[in-house]
Design a protein around this motif. Structure first.
Motif, PDB file in Angstrom:
ATOM      1  N   THR A 251      36.170  44.285  60.270  1.00 14.06           N
ATOM      2  CA  THR A 251      35.890  43.820  58.908  1.00 14.06           C
ATOM      3  C   THR A 251      36.841  42.711  58.508  1.00 14.06           C
ATOM      4  O   THR A 251      36.446  41.731  57.860  1.00 14.06           O
ATOM      5  N   ASP A 350      41.383  46.862  49.608  1.00 15.72           N
ATOM      6  CA  ASP A 350      40.275  47.826  49.562  1.00 15.72           C
ATOM      7  C   ASP A 350      40.758  49.236  49.236  1.00 15.72           C
ATOM      8  O   ASP A 350      40.014  50.210  49.393  1.00 15.72           O
ATOM      9  N   PHE A 404      32.233  45.215  51.423  1.00 12.54           N
ATOM     10  CA  PHE A 404      32.703  43.937  51.936  1.00 12.54           C
ATOM     11  C   PHE A 404      31.577  42.927  52.073  1.00 12.54           C
ATOM     12  O   PHE A 404      31.779  41.724  51.949  1.00 12.54           O
TER      13      PHE A 404
END
Length: 421
Positions: A251, A350, A404
Motif C-alpha cells: 500500500t 492510517d 487508501f
C-alpha cells in the motif's frame, strides 16, 4: 484499412497535437458500439478518427502523470480490443484504434459496462491504483435493456469509474443521462450525426482532463489548454509520512507514494521566493529524514525522488515525527527554510499515535512556532485525535478517506489548500 490510408490517418491525427497535451495520471477505456445501426462507413470514417483525435490530446505513456488507454467493442456481446497496458506509447495506441474491427449486432450496452468494470481497470490488466478511472461509452442507439444498463453504470460509479456517455443520432438522451456521472453537462454529450462528433473534441478533452487554466502562445496566439498549478503563497511544506506496519509495503508503494506525487503535481514547486518547496520524512518507531526543503527545486526531480522512497515499517510514533519535523526540518536555523515562506506540516497516517498526550503537545508546540498543520487520515485513523493536531479551521486542514483507494479524491483539494488558492 490499407497501409496508405492508415498512414495518412495517423499523420492527420498527429498533426493536430501541437497544443499542450493533457498531463494527468488517468486510465481511459473506450466502450465502442459496433452494432448494425452504426454502419461501417460511419465507424471507419468518423467514430475511430474521433477516438484517435481525442487520445492525441493526452500525454500517453507508461509513467505516472501519463495516460493509459484501453478499448472494447460491443454489440450482442462485448469484445476486448486492447487492454490498458497493451500499448504504452501514443503512436502504438493510435494504430491499435485504427485496427479495431467492425462487427454488427444488437446494442447490449449493459454487457459492455459490466465487461469494462470487471475486466479493464484491474491491476492485472494494466490499471493503476494512483490513476483516475474514466470510461467513455460511444453509442448511436438505445440499449437492449435500459434497466440493466443503468444498474451496470451505477456499479461502475461505485467502483470509482467516471462514466462519460456520448450519443449519436438515435441514441436515447434520457438513457445517456442516467448512464453518465453527474452533472450531465460534463459527462453526457449528444450530436445528431457522426459528422458532428468532431465538435465535441475540445469540450470532452477538457472535461476528462479536469480543471484547466487558459494560456496563450505568444508566438502564434493560439489558445492552449494546460493543467497548470495554482500560483498561491510561498510555503515550505514538509510531508510527515506514516510507514508503520499497519500500512504495509504494498500500500505504501502503490498508493501512498503516488498520492504524494499527485499532490505535488498540483503545487507550484520551484526555486523562487514566491514558489513552494517540499521536504519529507517518514516515521514508524522512529522518524527518518527523506529529503530537506532545498533538496529539489525542480518538480520532475521531486516527483522522481518520491517514487524512490522505501518502506521500513514500525510503530506509529507520531509525536516524535512531529517534533523532528518542527526542529530538524522547519526550525529557523535549518538549511533550506526561508524567511517569508509559510512553514507547513502535512501528516499522513492510517492509525492512532502510540502516545496521544505527547502527540497533541508536540502539535501545539509546532503551531505556537507558526507552523500550519494539515492531516490526512485513512481507514482506522483516529479522526478525533487528528482534529486536535491540525490548525484552525479544522474543516480546512483535516482530510479523511475511508480507504487508501479513495485518496485520489482528496489530492486536488489538499493541493489547493496547501497553496492557499
Amino acid at each position: 484499412m490499407n497501409t496508405v490510408t492508415l498512414l495518412l490517418l495517423l499523420f492527420t491525427v498527429l498533426d493536430k497535437t501541437t497544443a499542450q497535451p493533457c498531463i494527468k495520471s488517468v486510465d481511459i477505456v473506450f466502450a465502442i458500439d459496433v452494432s448494425y445501426s452504426i454502419q461501417y462507413s460511419n465507424f471507419q470514417g468518423y467514430l475511430l478518427p474521433f477516438i484517435q483525435n481525442f487520445v492525441s490530446g493526452y500525454d500517453v505513456g507508461p509513467n505516472f502523470l501519463q495516460a493509459r488507454v484501453g478499448a472494447l467493442t460491443f454489440s450482442d456481446e462485448p469484445h476486448l480490443a486492447f487492454l490498458l497496458d497493451a500499448h504504452l506509447g501514443k503512436p502504438e495506441v493510435l494504430r491499435a484504434i485504427a485496427d479495431i474491427p467492425y462487427q454488427g449486432g444488437e446494442t447490449y450496452t449493459s454487457k459492455a459496462l459490466k465487461f469494462a468494470r470487471e475486466n479493464m481497470f484491474g491491476p492485472q490488466h494494466g490499471g493503476r491504483a494512483d490513476a483516475e478511472r474514466v470510461l467513455i461509452v460511444l453509442t448511436d442507439g438505445r440499449s437492449y435493456n435500459t434497466t440493466s444498463t443503468v444498474q451496470e453504470a451505477s456499479l461502475c460509479k461505485q467502483q470509482g469509474i467516471a462514466v462519460f456517455a456520448i450519443g449519436v443520432g438515435n441514441a436515447d438522451e434520457g438513457e445517456l443521462k442516467a448512464m453518465a456521472n453527474f452533472p450531465a453537462e460534463k459527462y453526457m454529450y449528444y450530436v445528431n450525426g457522426f459528422q458532428a462528433l468532431a465538435s465535441l473534441q475540445s469540450t470532452l478533452l477538457d472535461s476528462t482532463c479536469g480543471t484547466s487554466k487558459q494560456i496563450y502562445n505568444d508566438e502564434n496566439k493560439d489558445s492552449l489548454q494546460c493543467d497548470l498549478p495554482c500560483s498561491g503563497r510561498a510555503a515550505d511544506i514538509v510531508f510527515v509520512i506514516d510507514e508503520s506496519y499497519s500500512i504495509g509495503g504494498d500500500t505504501f508503494n502503490s498508493v501512498m507514494l503516488p498520492f504524494l506525487q499527485q499532490v505535488v503535481h498540483h503545487l507550484d514547486v520551484g526555486p523562487y521566493q514566491q514558489q513552494i518547496r517540499v521536504g519529507a520524512l517518514a516515521f514508524g518507531t522512529f522518524p527518518r529524514m527523506l529529503f530537506r526543503l532545498n533538496a529539489f527545486t525542480d518538480k520532475s526531480r521531486l516527483v522522481s525522488a518520491i517514487s524512490k522512497i522505501r518502506y521500513v515499517g514500525g510503530d506509529s510514533n507520531i509525536n516524535t515525527a512531529l517534533a523532528f519535523a518542527k526542529d530538524q526540518m522547519l526550525g529557523r536555523l535549518v538549511k533550506g527554510v526561508r524567511g517569508g515562506a509559510t512553514p507547513v506540516i502535512v501528516l499522513l497516517t492510517d492509525g492512532k499515535s502510540e502516545n496521544r498526550q505527547a502527540t497533541v503537545s508536540q502539535a501545539e508546540a509546532a503551531r505556537q512556532c507558526g507552523i500550519e498543520i494539515f492531516a490526512v487520515g485513512v481507514g482506522e485513523a483516529d479522526q478525533d485525535e487528528l482534529s486536535c493536531l491540525v490548525s484552525q479551521p479544522i474543516e480546512d486542514h483535516l482530510f479523511y478517506a475511508n480507504d487508501f483507494r479513495d485518496l485520489n479524491s482528496i489530492s486536488t483539494t489538499l493541493s489547493s489548500k496547501l497553496s492557499n488558492c
